[in-house]
Design a protein around this motif. Sequence first.
Motif, PDB file in Angstrom:
ATOM      1  N   VAL A 221       0.840  -1.199   0.000  1.00 54.26           N
ATOM      2  CA  VAL A 221       0.000   0.000   0.000  1.00 54.26           C
ATOM      3  C   VAL A 221       0.874   1.249   0.000  1.00 54.26           C
ATOM      4  CG1 VAL A 221      -1.793   1.296   1.222  1.00 54.26           C
ATOM      5  CG2 VAL A 221      -1.862  -1.204   1.207  1.00 54.26           C
ATOM      6  N   ILE A 222       1.898   1.256   0.845  1.00 57.48           N
ATOM      7  CA  ILE A 222       2.806   2.404   0.912  1.00 57.48           C
ATOM      8  C   ILE A 222       3.548   2.569  -0.410  1.00 57.48           C
ATOM      9  CG2 ILE A 222       4.889   3.321   2.012  1.00 57.48           C
ATOM     10  CD1 ILE A 222       3.946   1.974   4.607  1.00 57.48           C
ATOM     11  N   GLU A 296       5.704  12.800   4.175  1.00 56.27           N
ATOM     12  CA  GLU A 296       4.945  12.182   5.257  1.00 56.27           C
ATOM     13  C   GLU A 296       4.809  10.673   5.069  1.00 56.27           C
ATOM     14  OE1 GLU A 296       3.896  13.502   8.127  1.00 56.27           O
ATOM     15  OE2 GLU A 296       5.057  15.248   7.459  1.00 56.27           O
ATOM     16  N   LEU A 297       4.738  10.232   3.818  1.00 59.23           N
ATOM     17  CA  LEU A 297       4.687   8.790   3.555  1.00 59.23           C
ATOM     18  C   LEU A 297       5.946   8.094   4.052  1.00 59.23           C
ATOM     19  CD1 LEU A 297       3.148   8.067   0.023  1.00 59.23           C
ATOM     20  CD2 LEU A 297       2.451   7.069   2.203  1.00 59.23           C
ATOM     21  N   GLN A 302       8.394   4.537   8.117  1.00 58.95           N
ATOM     22  CA  GLN A 302       9.387   4.286   9.153  1.00 58.95           C
ATOM     23  C   GLN A 302       8.739   4.065  10.512  1.00 58.95           C
ATOM     24  OE1 GLN A 302      12.731   3.979   8.303  1.00 58.95           O
ATOM     25  NE2 GLN A 302      12.719   3.025  10.326  1.00 58.95           N
ATOM     26  N   GLY A 303       7.677   4.848  10.795  1.00 55.69           N
ATOM     27  CA  GLY A 303       6.981   4.699  12.072  1.00 55.69           C
ATOM     28  C   GLY A 303       6.330   3.334  12.222  1.00 55.69           C
ATOM     29  N   PHE A 318      -3.243  10.180   7.715  1.00 52.68           N
ATOM     30  CA  PHE A 318      -2.651  10.622   6.450  1.00 52.68           C
ATOM     31  C   PHE A 318      -3.732  11.002   5.449  1.00 52.68           C
ATOM     32  CE2 PHE A 318      -1.180   9.781   2.139  1.00 52.68           C
ATOM     33  CZ  PHE A 318       0.030  10.477   2.092  1.00 52.68           C
ATOM     34  N   MET A 319      -4.748  10.156   5.315  1.00 52.97           N
ATOM     35  CA  MET A 319      -5.830  10.429   4.364  1.00 52.97           C
ATOM     36  C   MET A 319      -6.579  11.707   4.729  1.00 52.97           C
ATOM     37  SD  MET A 319      -5.568   8.132   2.074  1.00 52.97           S
ATOM     38  CE  MET A 319      -4.478   6.708   1.997  1.00 52.97           C
ATOM     39  N   ARG A 320      -6.833  11.878   6.013  1.00 53.56           N
ATOM     40  CA  ARG A 320      -7.562  13.075   6.452  1.00 53.56           C
ATOM     41  C   ARG A 320      -6.752  14.343   6.205  1.00 53.56           C
ATOM     42  NH1 ARG A 320      -8.647  11.601  11.391  1.00 53.56           N
ATOM     43  NH2 ARG A 320      -7.056  12.845  12.434  1.00 53.56           N
ATOM     44  N   GLU A 321      -5.456  14.249   6.349  1.00 56.85           N
ATOM     45  CA  GLU A 321      -4.611  15.439   6.184  1.00 56.85           C
ATOM     46  C   GLU A 321      -4.371  15.782   4.717  1.00 56.85           C
ATOM     47  OE1 GLU A 321      -0.184  17.131   7.499  1.00 56.85           O
ATOM     48  OE2 GLU A 321      -0.908  15.195   8.278  1.00 56.85           O
TER      49      GLU A 321
END
Length: 326
Positions: A221-222, A296-297, A302-303, A318-321
């Motif tokens: 997905v990433i 951010e991806l 990494q997180g 992520f989607m909301r931002e």
Amino acid sequence: MKVMGVKILMLVGDDTVRKKLYLLKNFGVIVPIWYDEKDRISRARELMGTGAMFNEAEKAIVFRELDKWSKKDLKKLRQIVEEMKLEKLNIVLDVQDEKRLKEHDFPVDEKHKFYLPKPWEDEKWIRETQELAEELGIHVNAETARVLLNRLGQNKELIYAELYKLSVEKTGEIREEDIFEFTPILKPEGLENFLEMVGRRSRQVVEVLKEILASVEVSLVISGLHSMFRDLLTLKLHFPQGEKVNWKIVKKLSTDLKMSTGKVAKFLGFKFKGSSSAVNILDLWEVKEIERALVELQKLEQGIKDGLLEPCVAFHIFMREFVYKG
């Protein structure tokens, strides 16, 4: 040469669902012979020489995928047909391209053509999905059909199977909520459609995200999101300012950027003949937004690897931002 008492039909095209439905509607008993059967010729000779089993008009022998048969076997089959002496028999020749059989000169009585809509003919895919639903005794509107196609891709066998399942689960109107509840997202089509939703900044990403993460590896997905944003940025930076989208521009960008014409056309919202209205994804994003999303991806990836972020929560944030802003 016409074979007395034998009716030969040819079903042409790539729409296997419509072919099956035609056979079920017209014949009570269907005996298929497949191209990968090792003894297909001897089985054909045995079946077509046995009057007791097939001496009725509603029964048929169906020779599947004749395009894949060798010339040698097609010649043998043609000879078997000529030698038949049954009073009643239906023979069905199943091919995608009838040119493959021309040199063998089968004496065809009827020809029926069944073709899938082209990949860019969105409205035809929607109408066909609706028609299949009606034939199963249920109803789907255009938007529900579109949602189903987004989840399954343009795979008519899967679409028909899913509509059949829905017709057992529900009656009457099938709504979008029913699709989200009963119909799984299938990969890789599901991931591809999810990425398209992200590009279009569709709020539907919220509804399908959980299922995507359950059916597709997080790393994929990433990777898919990274590739989508990278391609989007590349096109955004290279699209000539002030130019209108046309096929010439699509071809030039495809050649210059070594990107498929289909991908470029989809990003630019180029409308193929017969397709529904398309969205120019480039118009929905600013360069700085895309650059921030890529950064951010990397942090998100990494997180998750370090165990600091729970994937579903991290992707929702992520989607909301970046995607639907709500």
